[in-house]
Motif scaffolding. Structure first.
Motif, short mmCIF file in Angstrom:
data_model
loop_
_atom_site.label_atom_id
_atom_site.label_comp_id
_atom_site.label_asym_id
_atom_site.label_seq_id
_atom_site.Cartn_x
_atom_site.Cartn_y
_atom_site.Cartn_z
N LEU A 134 -13.20 24.50 11.64
CA LEU A 134 -12.34 23.48 12.24
C LEU A 134 -13.20 22.52 13.06
N PRO A 136 -12.72 19.51 15.70
CA PRO A 136 -11.99 18.55 16.53
C PRO A 136 -12.60 17.16 16.34
N ASN A 156 -10.37 18.55 9.83
CA ASN A 156 -10.19 17.74 11.04
C ASN A 156 -9.06 18.29 11.91
N ILE A 157 -9.32 18.41 13.19
CA ILE A 157 -8.30 18.79 14.18
C ILE A 157 -8.25 17.67 15.22
N PRO A 164 -8.58 20.19 21.82
CA PRO A 164 -8.08 20.12 20.44
C PRO A 164 -6.59 20.47 20.38
N ASP A 165 -5.91 20.00 19.38
CA ASP A 165 -4.51 20.35 19.14
C ASP A 165 -4.43 21.84 18.88
N LEU A 168 -2.33 23.53 16.02
CA LEU A 168 -2.99 23.46 14.72
C LEU A 168 -4.13 24.49 14.66
N VAL A 169 -4.91 24.58 15.74
CA VAL A 169 -6.03 25.55 15.78
C VAL A 169 -5.49 26.96 15.55
N TYR A 172 -4.35 27.58 11.89
CA TYR A 172 -5.45 27.83 10.96
C TYR A 172 -6.14 29.17 11.24
#
Lengths: 428, 428
Positions: A134, A136, A156-157, A164-165, A168-169, A172
């Protein structure tokens, strides 16, 4: 100033004519300026010149345990260097390994080790069909280069001012066992200058990775690189201890260096991690080298004496860097404020300002700057594979030029931004 | 002295009794001596102390092209360092890359690169079912450690005073495409102190490898490490130019360092190779680091000025090392000569003496030495996987102890050899 989007075609044409004339004037000056890389200036380098006096032919070359720093041995670093870099890294000296002079090199080496030998006994990443990281974004081009070089797929994050979002992290990391890592610059991030919130750090510590060999690559490159005094500094939670609290002690590799404290290329670089991770790494290092440069470790330790002095030293860097950041920000605000053609960050530390132009304009702006003799980081560099999907992000590096040069470079930059933006509106 | 093999049982028993008594006496002294590693002595380290005075806070820190050695940049080394290390390596400066402080680390890095990214576009070794390396034996344990660590199968090649058995080398290299490399210490070899003959070097240059990604790993660790004056020094042919002549310019990676010229762990390490190989390597390095320690490069260059001065400097090392080698050789000859229980080499340079006991005695001799307080390199270490099929080779490292300590250690060693040998005859 009237926003460009609200201008009539005639107003835009008049603006373009004026800007073109200014641009020709600037070009005639044949400038040669550089805002492309996060390099300390000569004035900053001179702050550490006296480190060159610390060791001389009459010095006592033994470390505190009696090891001769001129000879072979000591794989993980001399104890006093572990203490100094441990303090900088906010961890116990026993959690440190001191390497050579480059933390980027430690990160490359770490990815290479995971690729050839796995993580604490896991399958080497090179034997897997698919490995993902990942990233950012925008982020640090050299991070992305390392993972790309090992054929790792980069995802892309989006970054926020909090980090970072994390939704989303978590999505994943906790669900996809092919996701093995994430690149983080948690404090004064490259290029935004954002610092991760406490909640972000805690969510990192509490990840439940689908892959047992997932690691957070925590590049704390700007941990003590503040621009302002204590009342106006960013503070982040220390991740290794948060991971311990969360029952995830092995989740993180922390990287740190004095590249922008003493001399880039001749500083100390170090890694911090759990005991289990360090044992895994030391097995590799035993085959890799007999030991790193202990004289340079001794030089750093004796120059600073302790971490408090290193922090004092950073204030001198801040005094040089702060007016440069402020000059760029003042120019951006004065020349672009109200035009609604750009946004930028206002960092309290680190080495960069992140600038977002109108969509599809970044490459053209960098090219314009280049035409006028001002070198910028290539547009796209802040994204994996060099591909900024919006073509809008530009990293501004104010550190290297003198203040006078920087003011000129910033004027060229804003002029280029205006020109490309007005052309976009005229074309659209 | 009568050879042990010709002694009667009674004579052997009498000899053992006398030796046992001597051994008890020695043990009572509770010695703590070390002939295990090729470490320079403190006296040798002090020869380079003045290198610590070369750079100080008032120094001019630019290299000859104006690059500030205190800042980022210059991936392959500053030009003057390439010249100095090129002279040491007997190649053009354009064929050099200057790395950090350890040539072992460059060798590890080279194997790692071939493993993950292949050689000039070939399939990465890590993607192949089988990769083999030839290992002239006895040889250097840390070489074998690197190849073992990457799961590379190692094949023993007997050494002769002229170099490795070239019939065997040619047979393997020219016919087996899984053979990707060979470890060589061509001058004053570790541990024998042998230097490859001109014919050997030419046969290396004229190999016709079955594998296009076969490389000779030429660790010229002792290139200028003579014990005697010019009339009594070994000279070897320069392999890179021989490879060019033979139409095989890409066949070799040469490794070199100043670890035993200035400071182990804080010296300069470098690689020499063809332009095509260097381009291949630089692609990797671009992802790996921003650059190595240029201040240490500058420090070395300014300390020596030129290669002739480095050679002069080596004479001072020789003056310290020569009496140590001679003391060990004198003890071996005086105490073991005529007993027909051992053979040993008489090197004119390098860091080691290679000693061969009767078959099956080496481990027992090293254990005896240890019992009496003398640390030797573990028996077997000079062979891949630590397995000496004859259990007879022991590497003697005379450099680190003082002359007085060394003489004591050598006496313990010969006593241990005699005891273990006499026991072998009594048991057999």
């Amino acid at each position: 100033m009237k926003a460009y989007k609200d201008m009539t075609r005639e107003e835009l044409q008049a603006e373009k004519k004026a800007l073109d004339a200014q641009f020709e004037e600037v070009k005639a000056k044949k400038l040669k300026l550089d805002m492309s890389r996060g390099k300390p200036s000569i004035q900053q380098l001179e702050l550490s010149n006296e480190m060159m006096d610390v060791l001389n032919s009459d010095s006592y070359f033994l470390d505190e345990t009696g090891t001769d720093c001129r000879n072979y041995g000591i794989l993980a670093g001399i104890p006093e260097a572990k203490r100094l870099m441990g303090a900088m890294s906010e961890v116990d000296p026993d959690n440190m390994i001191i390497y050579g002079t480059s933390s980027l090199n430690i990160m490359f080496d770490t990815v290479a080790r995971c690729y050839t030998h796995g993580v604490c006994g896991s399958t080497p990443w090179g034997k897997l069909d698919k490995v993902k990281f990942l990233c950012p974004v925008p982020g640090y081009d050299r991070h992305f280069r390392v993972t790309e070089f090992f054929g790792i797929e980069m995802i892309n994050i989006p970054m926020t001012p909090e980090g970072p979002d994390m939704d989303l992290v978590e999505k994943y990391v906790n669900n996809d066992a092919a996701v093995k890592g994430i690149w983080c610059v948690p404090k004064y991030s490259n290029p935004q200058g954002y610092s991760y919130s406490d909640e972000t750090v805690r969510r990192f510590a509490n990840l439940k990775p689908a892959a047992e060999d997932f690691r957070i690559f925590w590049d704390n490159a700007y941990s003590i690189h503040h621009l302002y005094d204590e009342d106006n500094q960013d503070v982040i939670l220390e991740l290794l201890s948060e991971c311990e609290k969360a029952g995830n002690p092995d989740l993180v590799y922390k990287f740190i260096s004095t590249s922008k404290v003493t001399f880039p290329g001749s500083g100390l670089a170090a890694l911090a991690a759990s005991k289990r991770n360090l044992e895994d790494i030391l097995k590799y290092m035993t085959a890799q080298t007999i030991g790193h440069d202990k004289l340079n470790q001794l030089r750093h330790v004796r120059f600073f004496g302790n971490f408090a002095n290193m922090q004092e030293h950073m204030k001198k860097h801040a005094e040089i860097l702060r007016p440069k950041f402020e000059a760029v920000l003042e120019t951006l605000e004065r020349e672009l404020g109200g035009l609604e053609i750009a946004e930028w960050t206002k960092p309290r530390g680190g080495y960069f300002i992140s600038f977002d132009s109108l969509e599809g304009c970044a490459k053209a702006i960098v090219a314009k700057c280049d035409e006028a003799g001002v070198k910028m980081t290539p547009a796209g560099a802040t994204y994996p594979y060099g591909k900024d999907p919006q073509d809008s992000n530009i990293r501004i590096a104010p550190s290297y030029p003198t203040l006078a040069e920087l003011k000129k470079a910033a004027e060229v930059f804003v002029l280029s931004v205006k020109l490309v933006s007005v052309e976009k509106y005229l074309a659209g």
